[in-house]
Design a protein around this motif. Structure first.
Motif, PDB file in Angstrom:
ATOM      1  N   ASN A  18      39.391  41.169  34.824  1.00  0.00           N
ATOM      2  CA  ASN A  18      39.960  42.495  35.012  1.00  0.00           C
ATOM      3  C   ASN A  18      39.210  43.364  36.004  1.00  0.00           C
ATOM      4  N   GLY A  19      38.119  42.876  36.555  1.00  0.00           N
ATOM      5  CA  GLY A  19      37.320  43.685  37.468  1.00  0.00           C
ATOM      6  C   GLY A  19      37.886  43.720  38.871  1.00  0.00           C
ATOM      7  N   SER A  20      37.365  44.638  39.668  1.00  0.00           N
ATOM      8  CA  SER A  20      37.860  44.796  41.038  1.00  0.00           C
ATOM      9  C   SER A  20      37.563  43.573  41.896  1.00  0.00           C
ATOM     10  N   VAL A  21      36.428  42.915  41.677  1.00  0.00           N
ATOM     11  CA  VAL A  21      36.100  41.719  42.460  1.00  0.00           C
ATOM     12  C   VAL A  21      37.047  40.575  42.081  1.00  0.00           C
ATOM     13  N   SER A  22      37.365  40.454  40.798  1.00  0.00           N
ATOM     14  CA  SER A  22      38.312  39.427  40.363  1.00  0.00           C
ATOM     15  C   SER A  22      39.692  39.673  40.968  1.00  0.00           C
ATOM     16  N   ARG A  23      40.117  40.919  40.979  1.00  0.00           N
ATOM     17  CA  ARG A  23      41.424  41.240  41.574  1.00  0.00           C
ATOM     18  C   ARG A  23      41.421  40.934  43.065  1.00  0.00           C
ATOM     19  N   LEU A  24      40.335  41.254  43.741  1.00  0.00           N
ATOM     20  CA  LEU A  24      40.222  40.963  45.169  1.00  0.00           C
ATOM     21  C   LEU A  24      40.272  39.458  45.410  1.00  0.00           C
TER      22      LEU A  24
END
Length: 99
Positions: A18-24
């Protein structure tokens, strides 16, 4: 919490997805897969066109190789994120045991 190898460095990201790095990373993977699918469509068209030069076919082969490398990296990252227990259970879908 799972682990996932980074797109850019030889390290792993600890994540819950759910983190921003995972989304990226998810967006980058989706882009790479989409570009590969688009390239495959161009490849089919070029292979059916007798007017395509050897140089164009070589360029196509180089781009297809790059796309395949991207897909294999994505598959390896996703396999690493699944973990060894899940890989053993779902490693070869559709394959039956016994040789």
């Amino acid at each position: 919490m799972g682990r996932r190898s980074s797109l850019w460095t030889p390290c792993y990201l600890m994540r819950d997805g759910n983190g921003s790095v995972s989304r990226l990373a998810d967006e980058a993977e989706a882009t790479q897969l989409g570009m590969g699918a688009e390239l495959l469509g161009h490849a089919r068209a070029m292979l059916n066109d007798r007017r395509v030069s050897n140089g164009e076919l070589r360029y196509l082969g180089e781009r297809l190789t790059e796309a395949l490398c991207d897909v294999l990296r994505i598959a390896q990252r996703r396999g690493a994120a699944r973990g060894p227990a899940q890989e053993a259970q779902g490693d070869r879908p559709g394959r039956r045991g016994g040789g």
